[in-house]
Write a protein that holds these residues in place. Structure first.
Motif, PDB file in Angstrom:
ATOM      1  N   LYS A  41      45.663   4.560  -5.750  1.00  0.00           N
ATOM      2  CA  LYS A  41      46.753   4.250  -4.815  1.00  0.00           C
ATOM      3  C   LYS A  41      46.374   3.019  -4.001  1.00  0.00           C
ATOM      4  CE  LYS A  41      48.394   8.434  -5.746  1.00  0.00           C
ATOM      5  NZ  LYS A  41      49.650   8.730  -6.392  1.00  0.00           N
ATOM      6  N   ARG A  42      47.373   2.216  -3.668  1.00  0.00           N
ATOM      7  CA  ARG A  42      47.127   1.059  -2.801  1.00  0.00           C
ATOM      8  C   ARG A  42      47.618   1.361  -1.395  1.00  0.00           C
ATOM      9  NH1 ARG A  42      50.405  -3.416  -5.237  1.00  0.00           N
ATOM     10  NH2 ARG A  42      51.506  -1.698  -6.250  1.00  0.00           N
ATOM     11  N   TYR A  82      48.081  -0.644   2.239  1.00  0.00           N
ATOM     12  CA  TYR A  82      48.008  -1.932   2.943  1.00  0.00           C
ATOM     13  C   TYR A  82      47.869  -1.673   4.444  1.00  0.00           C
ATOM     14  CZ  TYR A  82      49.282  -4.258  -1.385  1.00  0.00           C
ATOM     15  OH  TYR A  82      49.279  -4.723  -2.682  1.00  0.00           O
ATOM     16  N   VAL A  83      46.815  -2.220   5.037  1.00  0.00           N
ATOM     17  CA  VAL A  83      46.565  -2.011   6.468  1.00  0.00           C
ATOM     18  C   VAL A  83      47.766  -2.498   7.277  1.00  0.00           C
ATOM     19  CG1 VAL A  83      45.090  -2.679   8.411  1.00  0.00           C
ATOM     20  CG2 VAL A  83      44.069  -2.196   6.177  1.00  0.00           C
ATOM     21  N   GLY A  84      48.270  -1.644   8.170  1.00  0.00           N
ATOM     22  CA  GLY A  84      49.378  -2.023   9.052  1.00  0.00           C
ATOM     23  C   GLY A  84      50.749  -1.818   8.445  1.00  0.00           C
ATOM     24  N   ALA A  85      50.815  -1.537   7.137  1.00  0.00           N
ATOM     25  CA  ALA A  85      52.118  -1.336   6.493  1.00  0.00           C
ATOM     26  C   ALA A  85      52.372   0.161   6.321  1.00  0.00           C
ATOM     27  CB  ALA A  85      52.138  -2.047   5.141  1.00  0.00           C
ATOM     28  N   PRO A  86      53.646   0.566   6.185  1.00  0.00           N
ATOM     29  CA  PRO A  86      53.926   1.983   5.961  1.00  0.00           C
ATOM     30  C   PRO A  86      53.263   2.447   4.660  1.00  0.00           C
ATOM     31  CG  PRO A  86      55.973   0.716   6.247  1.00  0.00           C
ATOM     32  CD  PRO A  86      54.857  -0.266   6.155  1.00  0.00           C
ATOM     33  N   PRO A  87      52.894   3.735   4.556  1.00  0.00           N
ATOM     34  CA  PRO A  87      52.256   4.206   3.318  1.00  0.00           C
ATOM     35  C   PRO A  87      53.198   4.045   2.131  1.00  0.00           C
ATOM     36  CG  PRO A  87      52.705   6.048   4.831  1.00  0.00           C
ATOM     37  CD  PRO A  87      53.033   4.780   5.565  1.00  0.00           C
ATOM     38  N   ARG A  88      52.624   3.724   0.986  1.00  0.00           N
ATOM     39  CA  ARG A  88      53.407   3.551  -0.242  1.00  0.00           C
ATOM     40  C   ARG A  88      53.666   4.914  -0.858  1.00  0.00           C
ATOM     41  NH1 ARG A  88      53.264  -1.386  -2.714  1.00  0.00           N
ATOM     42  NH2 ARG A  88      53.349  -0.382  -4.741  1.00  0.00           N
ATOM     43  N   GLY A 134      46.820  12.543  -4.573  1.00  0.00           N
ATOM     44  CA  GLY A 134      45.362  12.394  -4.683  1.00  0.00           C
ATOM     45  C   GLY A 134      44.998  11.079  -5.335  1.00  0.00           C
ATOM     46  N   GLY A 135      43.885  11.083  -6.059  1.00  0.00           N
ATOM     47  CA  GLY A 135      43.438   9.859  -6.708  1.00  0.00           C
ATOM     48  C   GLY A 135      42.585   8.989  -5.798  1.00  0.00           C
ATOM     49  N   ASN A 136      42.164   7.850  -6.346  1.00  0.00           N
ATOM     50  CA  ASN A 136      41.383   6.893  -5.563  1.00  0.00           C
ATOM     51  C   ASN A 136      42.309   6.130  -4.627  1.00  0.00           C
ATOM     52  OD1 ASN A 136      39.212   7.594  -7.253  1.00  0.00           O
ATOM     53  ND2 ASN A 136      39.764   5.988  -8.725  1.00  0.00           N
ATOM     54  N   THR A 137      41.751   5.599  -3.548  1.00  0.00           N
ATOM     55  CA  THR A 137      42.541   4.770  -2.633  1.00  0.00           C
ATOM     56  C   THR A 137      41.894   3.392  -2.515  1.00  0.00           C
ATOM     57  OG1 THR A 137      43.058   6.748  -1.363  1.00  0.00           O
ATOM     58  CG2 THR A 137      43.619   4.641  -0.360  1.00  0.00           C
ATOM     59  N   LEU A 138      42.710   2.367  -2.776  1.00  0.00           N
ATOM     60  CA  LEU A 138      42.278   0.983  -2.588  1.00  0.00           C
ATOM     61  C   LEU A 138      42.948   0.494  -1.307  1.00  0.00           C
ATOM     62  CD1 LEU A 138      41.000  -1.696  -3.718  1.00  0.00           C
ATOM     63  CD2 LEU A 138      43.187  -2.089  -4.853  1.00  0.00           C
ATOM     64  N   THR A 139      42.152   0.291  -0.267  1.00  0.00           N
ATOM     65  CA  THR A 139      42.704  -0.177   1.011  1.00  0.00           C
ATOM     66  C   THR A 139      42.605  -1.700   1.061  1.00  0.00           C
ATOM     67  OG1 THR A 139      42.049   1.880   2.069  1.00  0.00           O
ATOM     68  CG2 THR A 139      42.566   0.030   3.527  1.00  0.00           C
ATOM     69  N   THR A 184      37.462   0.598  -1.662  1.00  0.00           N
ATOM     70  CA  THR A 184      37.907   1.690  -2.530  1.00  0.00           C
ATOM     71  C   THR A 184      37.251   3.000  -2.132  1.00  0.00           C
ATOM     72  OG1 THR A 184      38.084   0.090  -4.323  1.00  0.00           O
ATOM     73  CG2 THR A 184      38.237   2.389  -4.936  1.00  0.00           C
ATOM     74  N   ARG A 185      38.072   4.047  -2.011  1.00  0.00           N
ATOM     75  CA  ARG A 185      37.566   5.397  -1.742  1.00  0.00           C
ATOM     76  C   ARG A 185      37.894   6.277  -2.940  1.00  0.00           C
ATOM     77  NH1 ARG A 185      40.289   5.295   2.812  1.00  0.00           N
ATOM     78  NH2 ARG A 185      41.682   6.972   2.164  1.00  0.00           N
ATOM     79  N   PRO A 186      36.894   6.986  -3.503  1.00  0.00           N
ATOM     80  CA  PRO A 186      37.196   7.857  -4.636  1.00  0.00           C
ATOM     81  C   PRO A 186      37.996   9.085  -4.219  1.00  0.00           C
ATOM     82  CG  PRO A 186      34.881   8.054  -4.027  1.00  0.00           C
ATOM     83  CD  PRO A 186      35.476   7.007  -3.129  1.00  0.00           C
ATOM     84  N   GLY A 187      38.760   9.641  -5.157  1.00  0.00           N
ATOM     85  CA  GLY A 187      39.564  10.827  -4.866  1.00  0.00           C
ATOM     86  C   GLY A 187      39.719  11.677  -6.113  1.00  0.00           C
ATOM     87  N   PRO A 188      40.421  12.813  -5.983  1.00  0.00           N
ATOM     88  CA  PRO A 188      40.487  13.780  -7.081  1.00  0.00           C
ATOM     89  C   PRO A 188      41.539  13.455  -8.149  1.00  0.00           C
ATOM     90  CG  PRO A 188      41.666  14.614  -5.169  1.00  0.00           C
ATOM     91  CD  PRO A 188      41.075  13.291  -4.752  1.00  0.00           C
ATOM     92  N   VAL A 189      41.300  14.008  -9.346  1.00  0.00           N
ATOM     93  CA  VAL A 189      42.267  13.976 -10.447  1.00  0.00           C
ATOM     94  C   VAL A 189      43.454  14.879 -10.079  1.00  0.00           C
ATOM     95  CG1 VAL A 189      42.595  14.757 -12.846  1.00  0.00           C
ATOM     96  CG2 VAL A 189      40.509  13.501 -12.195  1.00  0.00           C
ATOM     97  N   GLY A 190      44.660  14.499 -10.489  1.00  0.00           N
ATOM     98  CA  GLY A 190      45.850  15.318 -10.243  1.00  0.00           C
ATOM     99  C   GLY A 190      46.634  15.516 -11.534  1.00  0.00           C
TER     100      GLY A 190
END
Length: 396
Positions: A80-81, A83-89, A110-115, A125-131
């Motif tokens: 998931k992407r 963006y700092v300061g923007a509403p969540p996608r 879930g999943g990884n997050t690319l900030t 990048t923060r790792p996250g779980p499989v969904g």
């Protein structure tokens, strides 16, 4: 969501490249399969993180198989992407298509997050779980099943489970359309992966799509031309222009020869395929103002970021590119080449989205068409190019 009780046990089918359509390459990762839209050799020639992100987002890539399954589960690891300061996608969407018709949607949390911090120009990048994307209640008969992966979310495929055996989709003898373009072709701001304008046009044209729309990265790169050259296809289109202005990448002196070189390379692999060059759709901020384009951070808190043209119209005299300059040059180049290449064609992008469309469906961020405009562009392309134009089926 709960898993419904089945009278048939789950079958796990190994994920292999022959179950995928629309990918040029697959990478084995620690989790499973990662579809790529550029081959490894191309990826090795450019370290641009924007390109790496775009080509690993599976626009137009779908799992395609034949089965009697009434329930399908697909385990994935999305990135998931944020963006700092923007509403969540919103989470990316998976479109289920059964026998060519839309039959459901799912998403994977879930999943990884690319900030991405656009002001600082940093990423983390923060790792996250499989969904799991889950589809149930499918008709109990042999059918063609396609799961279109989220066009704007890098997706590792981990496991496929069904309640009936799966076989790769047989070849239906449909023509393959290979398309290359910018984020607009990639599907930016489309409603879902099967409703990007190229996906809609392909469905109407009755062809199999390979979408090499690369967000921010339609830059006449030689490795992209070689990828087009080496990919089997019956019909080819290249939509060129907006990213060259966004990136302020080259001036007019470099542009003409780069277009010629790009088309020469494509022609090495496809000497007689219908080849369509499409110029940019209308984008008022860049019609006569050069790039670069930059995010307007004053609008960050709003629903969406907007973009501004940072160049000066006076710089056109020094060879800076604008959309009008590019359209004129593309038309000239195609006209010149068509004298020796009867299968080369040109389409002014404003026939897909021009003044009338901009009045009715303005670009929400001043750069990208919204879902309604994607639908319109897909219908127009099908009408102008597939129904009667250069991609019309023989005998149509």
């Amino acid at each position: 969501m709960h898993t419904e009780h089945h009278h048939r046990p789950w079958i796990t089918t190994p994920l292999t490249a022959d179950l995928l359509r629309g990918a040029l390459d697959v990478e084995r990762t620690a989790h499973g399969l990662l579809p790529h839209r550029l081959p490894a050799r191309a990826r090795a020639q450019c370290a641009d993180p924007q390109l790496a992100m775009a080509e690993s987002q599976p626009s137009g890539v779908r799992l395609a198989f034949r089965s009697r399954a009434t329930a399908v589960e697909l385990d994935t690891l999305p990135t998931k992407r944020d963006y700092v300061g923007a509403p969540p996608r919103p989470d990316g969407l998976y479109d289920l298509v059964v026998d060519g018709r839309p039959a459901g949607q799912a998403s994977v949390a879930g999943g990884n997050t690319l900030t991405i911090d656009m002001t600082a120009g940093t990423t983390e990048t923060r790792p996250g779980p499989v969904g799991t994307a889950r589809f149930t209640g499918l008709p109990d008969r042999a059918k063609d099943i396609e799961i279109w992966l989220p066009h704007n979310e890098t997706t590792e495929l981990v496991a496929l489970r069904t309640d009936a055996p799966v076989e790769p989709l047989p070849d239906r003898g449909r023509r393959v359309w290979l398309h290359h373009g910018s984020s607009i072709s990639h599907g930016s701001d489309a409603a879902s992966p099967s409703t990007t304008w190229p996906a809609l046009a392909a469905a109407r044209g009755g062809v199999d799509l390979v979408n090499l729309g690369l967000s921010g990265s339609a830059l006449l790169d030689p490795f992209t031309a070689r990828a087009l050259r080496d990919t089997p296809a019956d019909l080819i289109s290249v939509k060129i222009g907006i990213n060259l202005v966004n990136a302020d990448l080259m001036r007019l002196r470099a542009f003409g020869p780069a277009v010629h070189g790009f088309l020469d390379t494509v022609r090495e692999g496809h000497p007689t395929a219908p080849l369509l060059v499409v110029s940019p759709i209308l984008c008022p901020v860049h019609e006569d103002t050069p790039g670069p384009s930059a995010p307007d951070f004053s609008t960050l808190g709003e629903e969406r970021l907007r973009f501004r043209a940072m160049g000066d119209p006076a710089e056109r005299a020094a060879g800076k590119l604008t959309l009008n300059v590019i359209r004129e040059e593309l038309e000239r180049i195609v006209r010149q080449r068509a004298a020796d290449d009867p299968h080369l064609h040109h389409l002014d992008g404003r026939a897909l989205y021009g003044e009338a469309e901009a009045a009715r469906m303005p670009l929400p961020d001043d750069l990208h068409p919204d879902a309604a405009a994607h639908r319109h562009m897909g219908e127009r392309f099908a009408e102008l190019v597939f129904a009667t134009g250069p991609f019309a089926a023989p005998g149509a």
